[in-house]
Design a protein around this motif. Structure first.
Motif, PDB file in Angstrom:
ATOM      1  N   UNK A   2       0.829  -1.210   0.000  1.00 46.77           N
ATOM      2  CA  UNK A   2       0.000   0.000   0.000  1.00 46.77           C
ATOM      3  C   UNK A   2       0.862   1.258   0.000  1.00 46.77           C
ATOM      4  N   UNK A   3       0.357   2.322  -0.620  1.00 45.17           N
ATOM      5  CA  UNK A   3       1.108   3.566  -0.696  1.00 45.17           C
ATOM      6  C   UNK A   3       1.326   4.117   0.710  1.00 45.17           C
ATOM      7  N   UNK A   4       2.559   4.480   1.012  1.00 56.55           N
ATOM      8  CA  UNK A   4       2.871   4.983   2.347  1.00 56.55           C
ATOM      9  C   UNK A   4       4.032   5.965   2.263  1.00 56.55           C
ATOM     10  N   UNK A   5       3.962   6.991   3.085  1.00 57.54           N
ATOM     11  CA  UNK A   5       5.071   7.935   3.226  1.00 57.54           C
ATOM     12  C   UNK A   5       6.169   7.246   4.033  1.00 57.54           C
ATOM     13  N   UNK A   6       7.403   7.292   3.581  1.00 54.24           N
ATOM     14  CA  UNK A   6       8.457   6.639   4.358  1.00 54.24           C
ATOM     15  C   UNK A   6       8.587   7.241   5.752  1.00 54.24           C
ATOM     16  N   UNK A   7       8.899   6.398   6.706  1.00 54.77           N
ATOM     17  CA  UNK A   7       9.120   6.871   8.072  1.00 54.77           C
ATOM     18  C   UNK A   7      10.560   7.326   8.262  1.00 54.77           C
ATOM     19  N   UNK A   8      11.475   6.759   7.456  1.00 56.52           N
ATOM     20  CA  UNK A   8      12.889   7.122   7.525  1.00 56.52           C
ATOM     21  C   UNK A   8      13.370   7.423   6.114  1.00 56.52           C
ATOM     22  N   UNK A   9      14.183   8.465   5.996  1.00 57.36           N
ATOM     23  CA  UNK A   9      14.761   8.842   4.708  1.00 57.36           C
ATOM     24  C   UNK A   9      16.280   8.815   4.832  1.00 57.36           C
ATOM     25  N   UNK A  10      16.929   7.971   4.016  1.00 58.21           N
ATOM     26  CA  UNK A  10      18.389   8.018   3.891  1.00 58.21           C
ATOM     27  C   UNK A  10      18.686   9.025   2.786  1.00 58.21           C
ATOM     28  N   UNK A  11      19.207  10.189   3.171  1.00 62.27           N
ATOM     29  CA  UNK A  11      19.275  11.325   2.264  1.00 62.27           C
ATOM     30  C   UNK A  11      20.671  11.576   1.689  1.00 62.27           C
TER      31      UNK A  11
END
Length: 376
Positions: free
Chosen positions: A189-198
């Motif tokens: 399901x579409x979800x906003x990531x909780x963690x971003x490796x930037x």
């Protein structure tokens, strides 16, 4: 609020990673730390040489959230990959199952030599959660897995707008911060990531070429994200991390003094019966070489007015603090205890001055904090 994390492996050791650098990262604000443990392919099993000591150094430095990551591969039963990871953790991280902030990181990637299907990551994550009651977080980038079925795991996205040799906080701002491109929803399901490796080239203290990560939220929200399936199926009821009350000082007089925290309180009251985990970090300015610093927790149990004191750390200042920026960090070991509802815990510090140096007040630096997690 934004929390910062560091994703490590044996490669970081080849670039100079040591326990001291892990401790320095904690003082700089790294709140979650992960390290590669295993990777099992049809040709054999990779066992990290460093994961055990890296995460143990993170625990000792007071980093509350620690994860072992498992690189998943095609061609090996997913249950086998999960069991291999658990066996490695048992051998190299004997404390993992009792650490409230431990979680699994599923490293799902499309390699040039193995385009791993998303179902492999989902199945390994499911197996790890089923076998250990610890949460799995799904590291699977939007760039590689787009609209793929990635399950209901908290999502961890890798997206590098810039790769420059700069401090991890500066790199996050440059990448767009809390509104950067790494926070776009994806997957099914579409979800906003909780963690971003930037970025993969950040500096964290003296360590270069680091995979730096961000979590948009509070410590409480991170703890809940990984603690819903804590050991024994216990739910996080309370989680708090607070810093020092502005302007709070403590005299170097040898007596114990209750620490006043940024929420205005000295005591922390447990709201429900359960296992409480706590840790304190004191970043002290004004110490002299030869000072003795003692930290303790004082419990007052409901129906019993007599306090019970437990020593957490005792440390003599063995270096001249002026040579290290006049700061000296004292960290208590993580403590876990079964307590009834209504228990009050107060953290206290005593500084016995070196001979001839009495009459001083000590101030607290930005790295000072108290961590309390309750599982019930």
């Amino acid at each position: 609020m934004t929390l910062y994390g560091w994703d490590t492996s044996d490669y970081d050791v080849s670039r100079g990673l040591t326990p001291a650098r892990v401790a320095a990262a904690a003082a700089l604000g790294i709140s979650f730390l992960t390290s590669k443990g295993t990777e099992q392919s049809p040709s054999g099993v990779f066992h990290s040489l460093s994961c055990g000591w890296i995460l143990t150094a993170g625990r000792n430095a007071g980093i509350p959230y620690l994860g072992m990551y498992v690189v998943v591969r095609s061609g090996v039963p997913t249950a086998t990959q999960a069991q291999t990871a658990i066996a490695y953790a048992d051998a190299h991280l004997p404390w993992w199952s009792s650490w409230p902030g431990f979680f699994w990181q599923i490293d799902l990637e499309r390699w040039p030599y193995d385009s791993v299907a998303p179902a492999v990551g989902v199945q390994v994550g499911t197996e790890l959660e089923r076998r250990t009651s610890k949460t799995a977080v799904m590291y699977a980038s939007k760039g590689q897995y787009g609209s793929s079925a990635l399950g209901d795991f908290p999502r961890w996205n890798a997206n590098y707008p810039h790769n420059l040799d700069e401090a991890f906080t500066t790199a996050y701002t440059r990448a767009g911060g809390d509104t950067g491109p790494g926070w776009q929803a994806y997957g099914t399901p579409s979800a906003v990531p909780r963690i971003w490796q930037y970025t993969s080239t950040a500096r964290i203290g003296a360590q270069h070429t680091c995979d730096a990560n961000a979590f948009r939220g509070t410590h409480t929200e991170f703890a809940v994200m990984i603690g819903d399936t804590a050991e024994g199926g216990k739910d996080v009821k309370t989680a708090s991390i607070v810093t020092i009350y502005p302007g709070f000082t403590v005299p170097a007089d040898g007596a114990f003094h209750a620490i006043r925290w940024s929420d205005g309180h000295t005591g922390y009251q447990v709201t429900a019966a359960g296992i409480i985990g706590h840790q304190s970090k004191l970043d002290l300015a004004g110490l002299h070489q030869g000072d003795l610093v003692q930290v303790r927790a004082v419990y007052v149990f409901p129906g019993n007015p007599t306090p019970t004191a437990q020593a957490l750390n005792q440390q003599t200042v063995t270096v001249n603090p002026t040579t290290i920026g006049d700061q000296f960090v004292v960290i208590s070991a993580n403590e876990n205890h079964q307590v009834p509802a209504g228990t009050t815990i107060t953290f206290e510090v005593a500084v016995t001055p070196a001979p001839g140096t009495a009459g001083r007040n000590l101030t607290f630096g930005d790295a000072t904090r108290k961590t309390v997690l309750l599982f019930s």
